[in-house]
Design an enzyme around this catalytic site. Sequence first.
Site, mmCIF file in Angstrom:
data_model
loop_
_atom_site.group_PDB
_atom_site.id
_atom_site.type_symbol
_atom_site.label_atom_id
_atom_site.label_comp_id
_atom_site.label_asym_id
_atom_site.label_seq_id
_atom_site.Cartn_x
_atom_site.Cartn_y
_atom_site.Cartn_z
ATOM 1 N N ILE A 20 -35.840 -29.827 35.317
ATOM 2 C CA ILE A 20 -35.728 -31.193 35.482
ATOM 3 C C ILE A 20 -37.198 -31.735 35.651
ATOM 4 C CG2 ILE A 20 -34.783 -33.427 36.200
ATOM 5 C CD1 ILE A 20 -32.171 -31.825 36.471
ATOM 6 N N ARG A 79 -43.918 -26.173 45.506
ATOM 7 C CA ARG A 79 -44.007 -25.458 46.614
ATOM 8 C C ARG A 79 -44.400 -24.053 45.807
ATOM 9 N NH1 ARG A 79 -38.825 -24.521 49.900
ATOM 10 N NH2 ARG A 79 -38.023 -24.008 47.785
ATOM 11 N N ASP A 102 -45.031 -27.798 50.253
ATOM 12 C CA ASP A 102 -43.664 -27.583 50.822
ATOM 13 C C ASP A 102 -42.995 -28.809 51.555
ATOM 14 O OD1 ASP A 102 -41.282 -26.755 51.907
ATOM 15 O OD2 ASP A 102 -42.288 -24.815 52.768
ATOM 16 N N TYR A 134 -25.227 -29.279 50.162
ATOM 17 C CA TYR A 134 -25.612 -29.764 48.858
ATOM 18 C C TYR A 134 -24.950 -31.252 48.647
ATOM 19 C CZ TYR A 134 -27.392 -30.421 43.979
ATOM 20 O OH TYR A 134 -27.896 -30.854 43.047
ATOM 21 N N THR A 175 -31.128 -25.472 33.270
ATOM 22 C CA THR A 175 -32.171 -25.326 33.851
ATOM 23 C C THR A 175 -32.005 -23.739 34.529
ATOM 24 O OG1 THR A 175 -31.546 -26.001 35.868
ATOM 25 C CG2 THR A 175 -32.578 -27.589 34.465
#
Length: 244
Positions: free
Chosen positions: A17, A37, A53, A145, A180
Amino acid sequence: MSLSGKHAVVTGGARGIGHAVASLLVREGARVSILSRSPAHERTSPFFLVRADLTDRETIPPAFAACREANGPIAVLVNNAGVAESAPLVRTSDALWDRTIATNLTGTFLCTRQVIEEMIAAHWGRIVNIASTAGLEGAPYISAYCASKHGVVGFTRAIAAELTGTGVTANAVCPGYTETEMMQRAIENITTRTGRSEASTRELMAQGNPEGRIATAGEVAQAVRALIDGAQSGVAIVVPSAAS
């Protein structure tokens, strides 16, 4: 609204994305810096690339300073960098929880704090945070998440209220399952654990999405572009939607 000459920073912009968003903004004339990263080098040539990061807060201020040195004041920030891991709650380790919150939520906070003062001083700025439909409702096996993305939506709404009248907006895009590399890894994980075929796993994911289909990264990028173009603030757009 023309983006010509405006500087946009996209975190996690080397793939998925983030790459779709960065590519769209470049095509529309923006100067785009990517924080990543582990960048995919072959994809980064149109952009200014900085390794960072987001779980290491000491790397963030110099990363943004490098972006400004290369492309000038930051007018647009797209907080896209994120991680997604699944596990039942009883097997969700402290480490899994900590890295999910650190990347998805704390990283969004830290990056936003880097740009907010200059946007207010310029009387214009756009902050778009990539959340998830998991930030609007719960789902099994992804408690970390879900918590991180609920936090992103709440953070977005809070700063939108704080920024009222400044010319700076803050909004969120909440994609469902999106085509993705991250989704492909999820499919592989599910098929390995359950014995389902890839086709049936994809169908299951599609059924759980708005509109009953898998989103594309391009659709998410277009939603980001619409929020940059508009003046609304504090909204959370779901993708895919009936209008997409």
